[in-house]
Design an enzyme around this catalytic site. Structure first.
Site, mmCIF file in Angstrom:
data_model
loop_
_atom_site.group_PDB
_atom_site.id
_atom_site.type_symbol
_atom_site.label_atom_id
_atom_site.label_comp_id
_atom_site.label_asym_id
_atom_site.label_seq_id
_atom_site.Cartn_x
_atom_site.Cartn_y
_atom_site.Cartn_z
ATOM 1 N N ASP A 194 -11.289 1.869 4.698
ATOM 2 C CA ASP A 194 -11.016 2.466 6.006
ATOM 3 C C ASP A 194 -10.214 3.755 5.918
ATOM 4 O O ASP A 194 -10.216 4.544 6.852
ATOM 5 C CB ASP A 194 -10.238 1.476 6.887
ATOM 6 C CG ASP A 194 -11.153 0.523 7.629
ATOM 7 O OD1 ASP A 194 -12.340 0.446 7.272
ATOM 8 O OD2 ASP A 194 -10.679 -0.152 8.566
ATOM 9 N N ARG B 164 -9.376 -14.584 8.345
ATOM 10 C CA ARG B 164 -8.904 -13.442 7.539
ATOM 11 C C ARG B 164 -7.673 -13.786 6.727
ATOM 12 O O ARG B 164 -7.499 -13.308 5.607
ATOM 13 C CB ARG B 164 -8.577 -12.253 8.449
ATOM 14 C CG ARG B 164 -9.784 -11.510 8.916
ATOM 15 C CD ARG B 164 -9.350 -10.324 9.750
ATOM 16 N NE ARG B 164 -9.137 -9.175 8.909
ATOM 17 C CZ ARG B 164 -9.933 -8.092 8.880
ATOM 18 N NH1 ARG B 164 -10.975 -8.029 9.664
ATOM 19 N NH2 ARG B 164 -9.676 -7.090 8.093
ATOM 20 N N TYR C 139 -18.242 -17.768 16.071
ATOM 21 C CA TYR C 139 -18.574 -18.529 14.867
ATOM 22 C C TYR C 139 -17.446 -19.449 14.410
ATOM 23 O O TYR C 139 -16.282 -19.221 14.714
ATOM 24 C CB TYR C 139 -19.036 -17.628 13.731
ATOM 25 C CG TYR C 139 -18.106 -16.535 13.225
ATOM 26 C CD1 TYR C 139 -17.047 -16.812 12.368
ATOM 27 C CD2 TYR C 139 -18.334 -15.196 13.550
ATOM 28 C CE1 TYR C 139 -16.237 -15.791 11.870
ATOM 29 C CE2 TYR C 139 -17.536 -14.174 13.053
ATOM 30 C CZ TYR C 139 -16.488 -14.475 12.211
ATOM 31 O OH TYR C 139 -15.692 -13.474 11.715
HETATM 32 C C1 LIG Z 1 -11.840 -5.992 15.703
HETATM 33 C C2 LIG Z 1 -12.303 -5.816 14.276
HETATM 34 C C3 LIG Z 1 -13.145 -6.764 13.669
HETATM 35 C C4 LIG Z 1 -13.628 -6.583 12.362
HETATM 36 N N1 LIG Z 1 -14.466 -7.527 11.790
HETATM 37 C C5 LIG Z 1 -14.972 -7.311 10.535
HETATM 38 C C6 LIG Z 1 -15.864 -8.242 9.897
HETATM 39 O O1 LIG Z 1 -16.210 -9.299 10.462
HETATM 40 N N2 LIG Z 1 -16.333 -7.966 8.644
HETATM 41 C C7 LIG Z 1 -15.971 -6.794 7.987
HETATM 42 O O2 LIG Z 1 -16.424 -6.573 6.849
HETATM 43 N N3 LIG Z 1 -15.121 -5.917 8.550
HETATM 44 C C8 LIG Z 1 -14.617 -6.141 9.798
HETATM 45 N N4 LIG Z 1 -13.753 -5.248 10.362
HETATM 46 C C9 LIG Z 1 -13.396 -4.049 9.601
HETATM 47 C C10 LIG Z 1 -12.399 -4.392 8.536
HETATM 48 O O3 LIG Z 1 -11.293 -5.063 9.075
HETATM 49 C C11 LIG Z 1 -11.899 -3.130 7.859
HETATM 50 O O4 LIG Z 1 -12.989 -2.278 7.601
HETATM 51 C C12 LIG Z 1 -11.214 -3.502 6.547
HETATM 52 O O5 LIG Z 1 -10.063 -4.270 6.806
HETATM 53 C C13 LIG Z 1 -10.869 -2.244 5.768
HETATM 54 O O6 LIG Z 1 -10.219 -2.609 4.576
HETATM 55 P P1 LIG Z 1 -9.204 -1.631 3.879
HETATM 56 O O7 LIG Z 1 -8.730 -2.333 2.666
HETATM 57 O O8 LIG Z 1 -9.799 -0.285 3.753
HETATM 58 O O9 LIG Z 1 -8.029 -1.461 4.934
HETATM 59 P P2 LIG Z 1 -7.086 -2.574 5.561
HETATM 60 O O10 LIG Z 1 -7.667 -3.930 5.390
HETATM 61 O O11 LIG Z 1 -6.778 -2.084 6.932
HETATM 62 O O12 LIG Z 1 -5.788 -2.508 4.656
HETATM 63 C C14 LIG Z 1 -4.913 -1.421 4.666
HETATM 64 C C15 LIG Z 1 -3.569 -1.916 4.162
HETATM 65 O O13 LIG Z 1 -2.721 -0.797 3.953
HETATM 66 C C16 LIG Z 1 -1.452 -1.062 4.485
HETATM 67 N N5 LIG Z 1 -0.838 0.239 4.822
HETATM 68 C C17 LIG Z 1 -1.177 1.079 5.832
HETATM 69 N N6 LIG Z 1 -0.417 2.183 5.809
HETATM 70 C C18 LIG Z 1 0.429 2.051 4.754
HETATM 71 C C19 LIG Z 1 1.457 2.877 4.204
HETATM 72 N N7 LIG Z 1 1.778 4.072 4.740
HETATM 73 N N8 LIG Z 1 2.132 2.443 3.097
HETATM 74 C C20 LIG Z 1 1.814 1.226 2.532
HETATM 75 N N9 LIG Z 1 0.857 0.391 3.026
HETATM 76 C C21 LIG Z 1 0.154 0.810 4.119
HETATM 77 C C22 LIG Z 1 -1.723 -1.935 5.702
HETATM 78 O O14 LIG Z 1 -0.590 -2.681 6.079
HETATM 79 C C23 LIG Z 1 -2.850 -2.816 5.160
HETATM 80 O O15 LIG Z 1 -2.379 -3.954 4.505
HETATM 81 C C24 LIG Z 1 -13.243 -5.441 11.643
HETATM 82 C C25 LIG Z 1 -12.369 -4.490 12.228
HETATM 83 C C26 LIG Z 1 -11.908 -4.673 13.534
HETATM 84 C C27 LIG Z 1 -10.980 -3.643 14.163
#
Ligand SMILES: Cc1cc2nc3c(=O)[nH]c(=O)nc-3n(C[C@H](O)[C@H](O)[C@H](O)COP(=O)(O)OP(=O)(O)OC[C@H]3O[C@@H](n4cnc5c(N)ncnc54)[C@H](O)[C@@H]3O)c2cc1C
Length: 376
Positions: free
Chosen positions: A292, A108, A213
């Site tokens: 998310d 990651r 993996y």
């Molecule tokens: C154990 C586990 C394994 C996973 N494996 C996979 C996989 O193999 N493949 C896959 O596709 N998905 C996987 N996922 C899911 C994936 O990690 C998430 O769905 C993905 O990261 C969501 O992306 P996002 O950009 O919505 O949020 P995130 O990647 O969570 O990014 C959110 C960002 O916002 C920032 N943030 C939060 N609150 C604030 C705030 N108030 N002010 C400013 N910044 C803030 C955080 O620091 C972060 O950088 C996994 C999840 C888990 C828990």
């Protein structure tokens, strides 16, 4: 949309970096605000299926991540006890043509480093944790914990499962604990002392599963994520230190080929699995959410990150194409609801590639050119 529109993206995660990169390419002025002081190489891998790779290609970072990740030769589902192969999909030159891109496994941290290269230099403001939003007649004001206030015309909430933007739009509602935890570990392949493992295997138990993996084409780094049931999660932290013994305890009756791997794991950590019930309000006024922040899902299909990245590509297209934000958001939602809903449902079922599976609808999809759906 007028290219002078000021767009603020909250969260420099997978979805935030993607939408920002595309909007900047389309000529918008985009600021990205991230709570973390910087990115660290946290101990986890991620699967990037071909649908995602097509997006990363258009962000100009496909080769970069191919260079640091691995194109596994196959993905194998095996039964926890007999080791029998329940399903196998080969990844080769023919599947790349069929799906339109490779299937990649990667650390990651390496993915994040590449995504940072996909946005304009200097456009990420670290150390900016969003506290709240204030709507004025002419703008939306973002209020950060460091005292900074920023005015924007459009706010994109890409701030993950505990989203502040979601709180503003939909109210406070804690995510739902899925009754499971994930052990995560990374170790150097040499610890296996010559014991050979396939590129990517998912071991299926009755109420638990575990994925193993490689994360590099040198096959020198292995990622393990094992999901097992738990009745509760009592900590406020995102993860807790765990141990090899705890990991093995959860998979003690599994096949010897798996246990041989678990016996050499180090730096094991434990993560709670959360999701939320489906909610079909993704926007309000000049604010919209992706990934998310609006549809977190159980990571059993490797679909959460994929959906966040696809969202980013589609939302950027809608904002570039339509003149007013409400219209752009309606097209974005109409295009995304069904696909994201399907991935959410399959993630809850935990049925993806357990047995014979139609993978084309997922892998062949290209969010950068797929038709947008007209809102009802
Ligand atoms: C154990 C586990 C394994 C996973 N494996 C996979 C996989 O193999 N493949 C896959 O596709 N998905 C996987 N996922 C899911 C994936 O990690 C998430 O769905 C993905 O990261 C969501 O992306 P996002 O950009 O919505 O949020 P995130 O990647 O969570 O990014 C959110 C960002 O916002 C920032 N943030 C939060 N609150 C604030 C705030 N108030 N002010 C400013 N910044 C803030 C955080 O620091 C972060 O950088 C996994 C999840 C888990 C828990």
């Amino acid at each position: 949309m007028d290219r002078k529109t000021r767009i603020a993206v909250v969260g420099a995660g997978l979805g935030g970096m993607t939408v920002a990169g595309f909007l900047q390419r389309a000529g918008f002025d985009v600021g990205i605000y991230e709570q973390a002081p910087a990115f660290s190489r946290i101990g986890a891998g991620i699967i990037l299926s071909s649908n995602v790779m097509k997006v990363l290609r258009r962000l100009g970072i496909e080769q970069m991540i191919i260079d640091v990740g691995i194109k596994p030769d196959s993905y194998i589902s095996r039964a926890w006890d007999t080791g029998e192969t329940m399903y196998k999909i080969e990844f080769d030159a023919a599947s790349e043509v069929r799906f339109g891109a490779p299937y990649l496994n990667i650390h990651r941290g390496d993915l994040h480093a590449a995504l940072e290269k996909g946005v304009a230099p200097g456009s990420i403001a670290y150390n900016h944790r969003l506290l709240t939003l204030e709507e004025t007649s002419s703008a939306i004001r973002l209020v950060f914990d460091n005292g900074v206030k920023v005015d924007a015309d459009i706010v994109i909430g890409a701030d993950g499962i505990n989203s502040k933007v979601r709180e503003f739009l939909l109210g406070t509602e804690p995510p739902r604990f899925a009754g499971a935890v994930a052990h995560r570990a990374i170790f150097q392949t040499e610890a296996l002392r010559g014991f050979k493992i396939p590129d990517c295997t998912k071991w299926w138990g009755r109420d638990r599963h575990i994925l193993v993996y490689f994360m590099t084409s040198r096959r020198d780094e292995v990622y393990v994520i094992g999901v097992a049931p738990r009745s509760s999660w009592d900590s406020n932290t995102a993860s807790l230190p765990s141990s090899r013994a705890d990991l093995i305890a959860d998979f003690a009756n599994f096949h010897p080929d798996l246990l041989r791997v678990l016996e050499v794991t180090t730096d094991v950590t434990l993560w709670p699995i959360y999701d939320r019930e489906r909610h079909d309000r993704w926007s309000g006024g000049r604010i919209v959410m992706l990934g998310d922040s609006v549809h977190p899902m159980r990571p059993y299909m490797a679909g959460g990150g994929a959906m966040a990245i696809e969202d980013g590509a589609i939302l950027a297209r809608c904002l570039a194409q339509f003149d007013n934000p409400a219209e752009a958001f309606r097209w974005f939602e109409a295009t995304r609801f069904e696909r994201v809903g399907d991935v959410q449902r399959i993630s809850i079922e935990n049925s993806w590639m357990r047995g014979p599976t139609d993978t084309d609808w997922f892998y062949c999809y290209d969010p950068c050119v797929a038709p947008l759906t007209q809102p009802a």
